[in-house]
Design an enzyme around this catalytic site. Structure first.
Site, mmCIF file in Angstrom:
data_model
loop_
_atom_site.group_PDB
_atom_site.id
_atom_site.type_symbol
_atom_site.label_atom_id
_atom_site.label_comp_id
_atom_site.label_asym_id
_atom_site.label_seq_id
_atom_site.Cartn_x
_atom_site.Cartn_y
_atom_site.Cartn_z
ATOM 1 N N HIS A 1 38.366 52.447 59.972
ATOM 2 C CA HIS A 1 38.753 51.126 59.470
ATOM 3 C C HIS A 1 40.133 51.183 58.814
ATOM 4 O O HIS A 1 40.617 52.256 58.465
ATOM 5 C CB HIS A 1 37.733 50.617 58.436
ATOM 6 N N LYS B 1 39.760 48.853 53.092
ATOM 7 C CA LYS B 1 38.309 48.676 53.019
ATOM 8 C C LYS B 1 37.757 49.349 51.767
ATOM 9 O O LYS B 1 38.133 50.484 51.454
ATOM 10 C CB LYS B 1 37.672 49.276 54.290
#
Ligand code: NAP
Length: 266
Positions: free
Chosen positions: A155, A159
């Site tokens: 990701h 995040k």
């Protein structure tokens, strides 16, 4: 047919922005307000990038729900705030669609109990991308034949939670069909903490965080002489919006708690 009245929480966020556009561009949806952590009393249209969104901004979920009486809350915030919003929505008779990830198992159980008590639908979906749901289902199917599994989720570096809600959910789904097994050599040890990743019933989960990434996951399954890799990539946040729409359309008819979009797609 009456329009579905919707509040989006986290409208300035990467996902929230897309959700605001989705709601505004869907014929039978009406964006009645947004929930933010600042800009109380302002209109969303006063914020750069939301020129046509003439709806009030609230910082208090209670005031927002009391005043606007929406049918659905779409929450795309942070784990702590998302949990509070979800509970508050249910207590006002509003059905939540929650994309926010990072809720613990206990928090999820708590919300499920609260839904049951209120007899209200609630959908918590760690991943709204249909391809990601298929990736999870295919991984579960393959896990019947491969018991050694490493999940690698990748990701963007903003995040907050790790592992991702999708990786967690994938591990849970695999665990339903896989006997618990400690993987690797029985005497393996880490010379650098974390090198083998997180341990979920003996499966390993690795979280990669890099700028430029959106949301990606590969599940690697290995057995003697062969391996199988199942991979999904979300290249932009538009990839999640058909799932958000499906969840909204479903939750308004739902009186139960649903965790994971795979439970509402055929
Ligand atoms: P993001 O860009 O950081 O957006 C989060 C937004 O929430 C920010 O605008 C933040 O405002 C706002 N916020 C913080 N506290 C708040 C409060 N009290 N009330 C209202 N808003 C508040 O993150 P994102 O990438 O959009 O992701 C949001 C969530 O969705 C995360 O949990 C992420 O893991 C999850 N996600 C889910 C999916 C899925 O398919 N289910 C896909 C991608 C992401 P500030 O910036 O001012 O703090």
């Amino acid at each position: 047919m009456d329009k579905i009245k919707i509040v989006v929480a986290g409208p300035r966020g990467k996902m929230g922005k897309e959700a605001v556009q989705l709601v505004m561009n869907t014929e039978n949806y009406e964006l009645v307000a947004v929930l933010d952590r600042k800009y109380e009393g302002m209109k969303l249209s006063e914020i750069e990038g939301f020129g046509n969104a003439d709806v009030p901004i609230y910082t208090s979920a209670e005031t927002c729900f009391e005043t606007e009486k929406p049918d659905v809350l779409i929450d795309l915030t942070t784990p702590e705030v998302g949990k509070l919003h979800t509970k508050t929505a249910l207590s006002y008779g509003i059905r939540p669609v929650v994309g926010t990830t990072g809720f613990s198992k206990e928090e999820m159980n708590d919300l499920e109990g609260f839904c049951r008590e209120k007899e209200l639908g609630c959908i918590i979906a760690p991943n709204f991308a249909v391809g990601a749901i298929l990736m999870m289902k295919f991984s579960q199917m393959a896990a019947k034949y491969f018991e050694d599994i490493e999940i690698i989720e990748l990701h963007h570096n903003q995040k907050l939670d790790a592992p991702s809600g999708t990786a967690y959910k994938t591990a849970e789904m695999i665990a339903q069909v896989r006997e618990q097994k400690k993987q690797g050599h029985p005497n393996e040890h880490e010379t650098l903490t974390g090198a083998r990743g997180a341990d979920y019933e003996g499966m390993r989960i690795h979280s990669v965080r890099l700028p430029g990434l959106v949301a990606h996951q590969q599940v690697m399954l290995g057995s003697d002489g062969q391996s199988l890799t199942i991979r999904h990539d979300s290249y932009n946040r538009g990839s999640f919006m058909s799932g958000v729409k499906l969840a909204v359309d479903t939750v308004v008819k739902l009186d139960t708690f649903v965790y994971g979009l795979e439970n509402i797609i055929e």
